[in-house]
Scaffold this motif. Sequence first.
Motif, PDB file in Angstrom:
ATOM      1  N   SER A 117     -10.522  25.762 -66.745  1.00 29.29           N
ATOM      2  CA  SER A 117     -11.447  24.688 -66.403  1.00 29.29           C
ATOM      3  C   SER A 117     -11.479  23.685 -67.543  1.00 29.29           C
ATOM      4  O   SER A 117     -11.091  23.979 -68.666  1.00 29.29           O
ATOM      5  CB  SER A 117     -12.845  25.257 -66.143  1.00 29.29           C
ATOM      6  OG  SER A 117     -13.323  25.951 -67.285  1.00 29.29           O
ATOM      7  N   GLY A 118     -11.936  22.479 -67.240  1.00 28.76           N
ATOM      8  CA  GLY A 118     -11.959  21.418 -68.231  1.00 28.76           C
ATOM      9  C   GLY A 118     -10.963  20.347 -67.849  1.00 28.76           C
ATOM     10  O   GLY A 118     -10.937  19.886 -66.709  1.00 28.76           O
ATOM     11  N   LEU A 119     -10.103  19.964 -68.811  1.00 26.81           N
ATOM     12  CA  LEU A 119      -9.122  18.921 -68.536  1.00 26.81           C
ATOM     13  C   LEU A 119      -8.044  19.375 -67.558  1.00 26.81           C
ATOM     14  O   LEU A 119      -7.369  18.547 -66.947  1.00 26.81           O
ATOM     15  CB  LEU A 119      -8.475  18.446 -69.839  1.00 26.81           C
ATOM     16  CG  LEU A 119      -9.409  17.709 -70.814  1.00 26.81           C
ATOM     17  CD1 LEU A 119      -8.627  17.243 -72.029  1.00 26.81           C
ATOM     18  CD2 LEU A 119     -10.089  16.530 -70.123  1.00 26.81           C
ATOM     19  N   ALA A 120      -7.853  20.680 -67.419  1.00 30.27           N
ATOM     20  CA  ALA A 120      -6.883  21.217 -66.460  1.00 30.27           C
ATOM     21  C   ALA A 120      -7.542  22.346 -65.679  1.00 30.27           C
ATOM     22  O   ALA A 120      -7.985  23.330 -66.268  1.00 30.27           O
ATOM     23  CB  ALA A 120      -5.631  21.721 -67.170  1.00 30.27           C
ATOM     24  N   SER A 121      -7.624  22.182 -64.371  1.00 30.63           N
ATOM     25  CA  SER A 121      -8.227  23.196 -63.511  1.00 30.63           C
ATOM     26  C   SER A 121      -7.117  23.874 -62.711  1.00 30.63           C
ATOM     27  O   SER A 121      -6.580  23.287 -61.771  1.00 30.63           O
ATOM     28  CB  SER A 121      -9.259  22.567 -62.569  1.00 30.63           C
ATOM     29  OG  SER A 121     -10.325  22.005 -63.307  1.00 30.63           O
ATOM     30  N   CYS A 122      -6.794  25.097 -63.103  1.00 31.05           N
ATOM     31  CA  CYS A 122      -5.665  25.812 -62.501  1.00 31.05           C
ATOM     32  C   CYS A 122      -6.097  27.221 -62.125  1.00 31.05           C
ATOM     33  O   CYS A 122      -7.046  27.775 -62.691  1.00 31.05           O
ATOM     34  CB  CYS A 122      -4.489  25.906 -63.480  1.00 31.05           C
ATOM     35  SG  CYS A 122      -4.098  24.385 -64.380  1.00 31.05           S
ATOM     36  N   THR A 123      -5.362  27.815 -61.193  1.00 31.68           N
ATOM     37  CA  THR A 123      -5.561  29.218 -60.826  1.00 31.68           C
ATOM     38  C   THR A 123      -4.206  29.902 -60.825  1.00 31.68           C
ATOM     39  O   THR A 123      -3.289  29.476 -60.125  1.00 31.68           O
ATOM     40  CB  THR A 123      -6.194  29.351 -59.433  1.00 31.68           C
ATOM     41  OG1 THR A 123      -7.470  28.696 -59.427  1.00 31.68           O
ATOM     42  CG2 THR A 123      -6.391  30.819 -59.078  1.00 31.68           C
ATOM     43  N   ALA A 124      -4.079  30.960 -61.616  1.00 35.28           N
ATOM     44  CA  ALA A 124      -2.842  31.746 -61.671  1.00 35.28           C
ATOM     45  C   ALA A 124      -3.134  33.145 -61.154  1.00 35.28           C
ATOM     46  O   ALA A 124      -4.023  33.830 -61.667  1.00 35.28           O
ATOM     47  CB  ALA A 124      -2.298  31.813 -63.092  1.00 35.28           C
ATOM     48  N   THR A 125      -2.400  33.574 -60.135  1.00 31.30           N
ATOM     49  CA  THR A 125      -2.584  34.898 -59.538  1.00 31.30           C
ATOM     50  C   THR A 125      -1.373  35.759 -59.881  1.00 31.30           C
ATOM     51  O   THR A 125      -0.244  35.432 -59.522  1.00 31.30           O
ATOM     52  CB  THR A 125      -2.733  34.800 -58.011  1.00 31.30           C
ATOM     53  OG1 THR A 125      -3.831  33.941 -57.711  1.00 31.30           O
ATOM     54  CG2 THR A 125      -2.995  36.179 -57.410  1.00 31.30           C
TER      55      THR A 125
END
Length: 223
Positions: A149-157
């Motif tokens: 979260s923050g400048l880059a919002s990513c989800t890694a599964t």
Amino acid sequence: MSVPQPRSRNRSCLAVAGAGALVLAWGGPALAAQANPTTVEPAGAAFSASMTGTATLSAGSTIVTCEVSATMPGGGHNLVPDAPDNHNPDGPVSGTIQAPNFDDCDTNMAFVGADVTVNDAVWEMSMQAGSPSTGTMMVPAGGIVVTTSGLASCTATVSPEAEAAISGTWTNGDPASTLAFDTSAPVVVEGGFGCPTNATESDFTATYEVTNADNPSAPITVS
């Protein structure tokens, strides 16, 4: 978000793992058709595993580092099998453990935070005697999810579609034995700007100290 690259100097000790997180499953699938006999001792002992150093998950150039990871006995898990099941003349000794936690996590990117969620409360792992001895944990499908979260919002599964086998090196010690992971697992990354969505593998390194929770002076050993 990112999961460690195989030769990155930033890779550290994790656990999915616990681990990853440390999953010592006593009763899983055999590691090979023809394998050395294995004995885990002391029979019936409860064990805990706590990470030394840090745990790192990375994808692309983004690295997530966690300061805390452990698995503790409870609910009938994290137990060396009672005799004679703690010995297998044809291969590994297997069972179940409490899924490890991953806490106090951060990234190598400014103004980007990270959280690691472990799905499924119980994981499996097999211990195989050899040169070296190994511990192989089965990360359930979707067993580890890293969000930034923050400048880059990513989800890694991690292991998104099926369970994945992750092997580490076991070293007998006194009072603590160690299980060191330096490996990778399939990963799917989703998100927008700054997310390594082309990544297909997550590198994972972590070292855990495994101790006898019933009698710390009697180490957990694999032979």
